[in-house]
Design an enzyme around this catalytic site. Sequence first.
Site, mmCIF file in Angstrom:
data_model
loop_
_atom_site.group_PDB
_atom_site.id
_atom_site.type_symbol
_atom_site.label_atom_id
_atom_site.label_comp_id
_atom_site.label_asym_id
_atom_site.label_seq_id
_atom_site.Cartn_x
_atom_site.Cartn_y
_atom_site.Cartn_z
ATOM 1 N N GLU A 55 0.841 -1.195 0.000
ATOM 2 C CA GLU A 55 0.000 0.000 0.000
ATOM 3 C C GLU A 55 0.878 1.247 0.000
ATOM 4 O OE1 GLU A 55 -3.726 0.440 2.309
ATOM 5 O OE2 GLU A 55 -2.683 2.106 3.311
ATOM 6 N N HIS B 226 -14.114 -1.559 14.772
ATOM 7 C CA HIS B 226 -13.843 -0.221 14.239
ATOM 8 C C HIS B 226 -13.419 0.712 15.379
ATOM 9 C CE1 HIS B 226 -14.445 3.669 12.285
ATOM 10 N NE2 HIS B 226 -14.429 3.015 11.127
ATOM 11 N N PRO B 227 -12.422 1.576 15.136
ATOM 12 C CA PRO B 227 -11.945 2.472 16.200
ATOM 13 C C PRO B 227 -13.058 3.269 16.884
ATOM 14 C CG PRO B 227 -10.479 2.598 14.325
ATOM 15 C CD PRO B 227 -11.627 1.724 13.903
ATOM 16 N N GLN C 58 -7.390 -3.726 9.030
ATOM 17 C CA GLN C 58 -6.692 -2.636 9.693
ATOM 18 C C GLN C 58 -5.381 -3.181 10.258
ATOM 19 O OE1 GLN C 58 -6.463 0.659 10.366
ATOM 20 N NE2 GLN C 58 -8.011 1.024 11.938
ATOM 21 N N PRO D 158 1.987 11.418 -2.019
ATOM 22 C CA PRO D 158 2.850 12.416 -1.373
ATOM 23 C C PRO D 158 2.304 13.832 -1.572
ATOM 24 C CG PRO D 158 4.128 10.871 -2.703
ATOM 25 C CD PRO D 158 2.693 10.675 -3.064
ATOM 26 N N ARG E 102 -15.784 3.895 4.042
ATOM 27 C CA ARG E 102 -16.560 5.075 4.448
ATOM 28 C C ARG E 102 -15.645 6.283 4.484
ATOM 29 N NH1 ARG E 102 -18.040 6.415 10.498
ATOM 30 N NH2 ARG E 102 -15.887 7.177 10.246
#
Length: 594
Positions: free
Chosen positions: A21, A157-158, A193, A25, A111
């Site tokens: 991944e 999910h966080p 993640q 920049p 999302r």
Amino acid sequence: MKVIEKIQEAALNDKVVFSFEFFPPKTDDGVENLFERMDRMVSHNPSFCDITWGAGGSTADLTLDIANRMQNQICVETMMHLTCTNMPVESIDQALNSIKGNGIQNVLALRGDPPHGQDKFVAVEGGFACALDLVRHIKKNYGDFFGITVAGYPEAHPEVIGEDGVASPEAYQKDLAYLKEKVDAGAEVIVTQLFYDTDNFLKFVNDCRQIGIACPIVPGIMPINNYKGFVRMTGFCKTRIPAEIMAALDPIKDNEEAVKAYGIHLGTEMCKKILASGIKTLHLYTLNMDKTALAILQNLGLIEESKISRTLPWKRPTNVFRVKEDVRPIFWANRPKSYISRTRGWEQYPQGRWGDSCSPAYGALTDHQFLRPRSKDKKLQEEWAVPLTSVEDINEKFSKLCLGKLKTSPWSELDGLQPETKIIGEQLGGINSKGFLTINSQPAVNGVKSDSPAVGWGGPGGYVYQKAYLEFFCSKDRLSSLVEKCKAFPSLTYIAVNKAGETLSNVSPADVNAVTWGVFPAKEIIQPTVVDPTSFVVWKDEAFEIWTRGWARMYPEGDSSRTVLESVQSNYFLVSLVDNDYINGDLFGVFRDL
């Protein structure tokens, strides 16, 4: 090709695959440096690479541009992230149509994070509220064209992780159920993640299987490159860090090299445990850095620096619309990106033996063909922008290049001399000093094993062949002498053309000559490069323009060196020379006594 198909193909062959991944920049120089790094990493044959979509759509245009270049110039299967943040449906469709038009088939549907300065995600007017909406939209409006990947969260999910750093059992199960909805709606792959608790990841995989999620679950591995970045990223993602990892990092946190070495060790051990569980896919979050990710793959035995294989002498296209292309004119060998750019509008790419080269329309020359990456400009300027008083000074520059004393060339997009060029470097240096200014070449090869590090390509167990080939500029007098000498070498065929289009040749425009071919088990003979007279006439415009737009532009207006270069451009011929006797030929013999 879809990522799911590549993963399934690897599974059938019990092969481990890996992917990388990258992120866009912030500067132009950073983008060009990324492409150089990406080029090196892609040479190790990842199954795909993905490029992130900036928070709030902040890098949308740049992401689209990078994705296009990855797919069509770096020639790696590309997956583009697409988020719902600040994206009305019209913008989402614009992005999807853009990558579809560029032959990209893979999307990571997200999302997205809240826009900068906001704590919570709020759907933009006319946009989607979640990744599930995006997945459904893609399937409804684009059918099966796109392969859809979604994100999975081994710790939930966080946003549902509490202040104690853990999601409640109810929140975790609800997150799993939502993940299954995304898969049921059409997602084919899950990429997770980042995590550092491998046991927790394996539990997550098992939990997914228990509720009926059967698609591949790819672990997202983020190697630790520096301590502060590690703390910042894990804090943002609310990632749990096992106590033993913090205990190992704390004493060395101010020693960047020690942290990096530990990151390589930890990443290697995590991947070993994952592979031992039967999972055969790894996705590395590179943070646009190559050394740590590649070191982990080397430790796992998945890559070897000394064994970078080529499926063809040039990079096989990954654009879905040109995957059948397996033959190209040799003239663009050192400028593959320019070739891709000029043939982007072809409706049908060559398949098998080269057909009617008059039918595809080569694109017109643009500034793109003459621009070097900014990161290379300094070296190019340093090596080539020296005072020129005569053509002898030009001869010397070309000779030094072929002898390996220069690292750049205005006629090449590649880094330095290619391995096969070094085989004939001394002979090339000799003829360049005589005024035959080579910009492309290959040595004769007669049945060398396809795993040869210098000239090998194709699959294992094959043999490759090449006719000796030279492409060079020379004066009209030099050309006349050469043509006279060629009469004593019946195996030589040549085409010469000047900037004005005046042509001299001993072949007809229809005589397409295969100059590279390979013989492999259970395959037809493959011939990936040809000398095509019609394409050569097209290529000559670009080759001549580089004298002024690629080299002379390095000098100030009115500089006498420009006059020397412009004179060469106006008066020299571009010559393509093939020795068709690849067994006993002596291509360089024709230059003796000239």
